[in-house]
Design an enzyme around this catalytic site. Structure first.
Site, short mmCIF file in Angstrom:
data_model
loop_
_atom_site.label_atom_id
_atom_site.label_comp_id
_atom_site.label_asym_id
_atom_site.label_seq_id
_atom_site.Cartn_x
_atom_site.Cartn_y
_atom_site.Cartn_z
N TYR A 167 1.06 -1.37 -0.06
CA TYR A 167 0.10 -0.02 0.43
C TYR A 167 1.40 0.92 0.29
O TYR A 167 0.60 1.79 -0.80
CB TYR A 167 -1.19 -0.16 1.52
CG TYR A 167 -1.86 0.74 1.11
CD1 TYR A 167 -3.20 0.68 0.83
CD2 TYR A 167 -1.37 2.38 2.20
CE1 TYR A 167 -3.76 2.06 0.46
CE2 TYR A 167 -2.45 3.48 2.18
CZ TYR A 167 -3.46 3.75 1.82
OH TYR A 167 -4.08 4.21 1.17
N LYS A 171 1.56 4.71 -2.75
CA LYS A 171 1.02 5.80 -2.11
C LYS A 171 2.13 6.76 -2.93
O LYS A 171 2.44 8.16 -2.80
CB LYS A 171 0.67 5.94 -1.06
CG LYS A 171 -0.79 5.33 -0.47
CD LYS A 171 -2.08 6.07 -1.68
CE LYS A 171 -2.99 5.01 -1.30
NZ LYS A 171 -4.24 6.03 -1.92
N1 LIG Z 1 -9.37 5.80 5.19
C1 LIG Z 1 -8.18 6.21 5.58
O1 LIG Z 1 -8.02 6.43 6.30
C2 LIG Z 1 -6.94 6.92 4.18
C3 LIG Z 1 -6.24 6.94 4.89
C4 LIG Z 1 -5.12 7.77 3.57
C5 LIG Z 1 -5.48 7.16 1.97
N2 LIG Z 1 -6.75 6.85 2.05
C6 LIG Z 1 -7.08 6.96 0.92
O2 LIG Z 1 -8.41 7.38 0.08
C7 LIG Z 1 -9.15 7.25 -0.94
C8 LIG Z 1 -10.04 6.83 -0.56
O3 LIG Z 1 -10.49 5.90 -0.07
P1 LIG Z 1 -12.08 5.74 1.44
O4 LIG Z 1 -11.32 5.93 2.83
O5 LIG Z 1 -12.46 7.19 1.30
O6 LIG Z 1 -12.42 4.46 0.98
P2 LIG Z 1 -13.78 3.96 0.85
O7 LIG Z 1 -12.87 2.00 0.62
O8 LIG Z 1 -14.85 4.70 1.51
O9 LIG Z 1 -13.65 4.24 -0.82
C9 LIG Z 1 -12.90 4.08 -2.04
C10 LIG Z 1 -13.78 3.90 -2.99
O10 LIG Z 1 -12.54 3.62 -4.11
C11 LIG Z 1 -13.62 2.81 -5.14
N3 LIG Z 1 -13.06 1.92 -6.00
C12 LIG Z 1 -11.92 0.25 -5.51
N4 LIG Z 1 -11.41 0.21 -6.65
C13 LIG Z 1 -11.68 0.43 -7.87
C14 LIG Z 1 -11.76 0.47 -9.19
N5 LIG Z 1 -11.25 -0.65 -9.49
N6 LIG Z 1 -12.18 1.25 -9.51
C15 LIG Z 1 -12.93 2.35 -9.61
N7 LIG Z 1 -12.30 2.22 -8.24
C16 LIG Z 1 -12.64 1.43 -7.13
C17 LIG Z 1 -14.51 2.23 -3.85
O11 LIG Z 1 -15.21 1.35 -4.83
C18 LIG Z 1 -14.64 2.90 -2.83
O12 LIG Z 1 -16.07 3.46 -3.58
C19 LIG Z 1 -8.29 5.53 -1.43
O13 LIG Z 1 -7.22 5.89 -2.26
C20 LIG Z 1 -7.09 5.90 0.03
O14 LIG Z 1 -6.41 5.35 -0.20
C21 LIG Z 1 -7.42 6.63 3.43
#
Ligand SMILES: NC(=O)c1ccc[n+]([C@@H]2O[C@H](COP(=O)([O-])OP(=O)(O)OC[C@H]3O[C@@H](n4cnc5c(N)ncnc54)[C@H](O)[C@@H]3O)[C@@H](O)[C@H]2O)c1
Length: 263
Positions: A167, A171
């Site tokens: 992961y 990033k």
């Molecule tokens: N939640 C955290 O703590 C956190 C921290 C740092 C970064 N992020 C990043 O934030 C972003 C959003 O994540 P989140 O926390 O909202 O999680 P989440 O699981 O709520 O949302 C992720 C979204 O990405 C979509 N997705 C997954 N695979 C896909 C594909 N092949 N094509 C299109 N869409 C796809 C999912 O269907 C989902 O709607 C991600 O890139 C994640 O790595 C999250």
């Protein structure tokens, strides 16, 4: 902050992406395309957007970022409907935790295909269109813009965690192509930035095994504010980077992390 142009959010079916799509509506954007593989989640997001403000134009279309064809089709459809792309948020991502010796090559490839290659495919399609379109005047700055991109990286793109080898590498890579294309296309009036969220309360957190050494509670303890962030707080960062208030900002990874120790 006003958004007179066209916004896109890929990964809008849940969490940070959903909050970003809704915030564009709250901030006055009226032409928004949202994409995700989760079409049911996408429909719910559209419903929530229209509850904020009726009469806006929302294109919700399936977009699987692991497919070059699906990504290109999503942006082609968006341009066919709205004519251009101005504020593009690339949010889609997934989390497969594990130290390197716990991960299969297939898991590594899958995660890189969604988080890294997928986000790059979106960014490439967006820049390709932005280069074709005329710059527009911006509401809050003296300078024109041909488009602004905001990617979602992570604090795991700025530092290491002992159980997030794959992961974290995705990033770090996002910040790499964010910076390179920021510098490459700045003279064309295109800005490219990223946000680096800390621990944010979204469905994705459910995928971290609470028994892992680097668990959510441990990660949250690293944040000076001592709480998890909300998706809306990350959306604010994305919208600022897309807005003309950030007209002189490009190539950054903006930490949105409640003050993270050691980063
Ligand atoms: N939640 C955290 O703590 C956190 C921290 C740092 C970064 N992020 C990043 O934030 C972003 C959003 O994540 P989140 O926390 O909202 O999680 P989440 O699981 O709520 O949302 C992720 C979204 O990405 C979509 N997705 C997954 N695979 C896909 C594909 N092949 N094509 C299109 N869409 C796809 C999912 O269907 C989902 O709607 C991600 O890139 C994640 O790595 C999250």
């Amino acid at each position: 902050m006003r958004f007179p142009g066209v916004a896109t959010v890929v990964g809008a079916g849940s969490g940070i992406g959903r909050a970003t799509a809704i915030l564009f509506v709250k901030r006055g954007c009226t032409k928004i395309a949202i994409g995700d593989v989760n079409v049911a989640g996408l429909a719910e997001t559209k419903k929530l957007m229209l509850e904020v403000k009726g009469g806006i134009e929302v294109l919700d279309a399936e977009c699987d970022v692991t497919s070059e064809e699906s990504v290109n089709t999503f942006f082609t459809r968006t341009v066919a409907k709205f004519g251009r792309l101005d504020y593009c948020c690339n949010v889609a991502g997934m989390l497969i935790p594990g130290a390197s010796t716990d991960l299969s090559a297939a898991q590594y490839d899958k995660q890189h295909s969604v988080n890294c290659r997928g986000m790059w495919l979106c960014q490439r399609a967006e820049i390709t269109q932005m280069l074709k379109q005329d710059p527009i005047d911006t509401p809050d700055s003296a300078f024109q813009s041909r488009g602004a991109i905001a990617n979602v990286a992570s604090m795991a793109g700025l530092r290491g965690y002992d159980n997030l080898a794959s992961y974290s590498s995705t990033k770090h890579a996002i910040l790499g192509f964010t910076k390179c294309d920021a510098y490459g296309y700045a003279s064309k009036l295109i800005r490219v930035n990223a946000v680096c969220p800390g621990v944010i309360a979204t469905p994705m957190l459910g995928e971290i095994d609470p028994n892992d050494k680097t668990n959510i509670a441990e990660m949250t303890k690293d944040m000076a504010m001592g709480r998890q962030g909300q998706p809306e707080e990350v959306a604010e960062g994305l919208l600022w980077l897309c807005s003309s208030y950030a007209s002189f900002v490009t190539g950054i990874g903006l930490p949105v992390n409640g003050g993270m120790v050691g980063a």
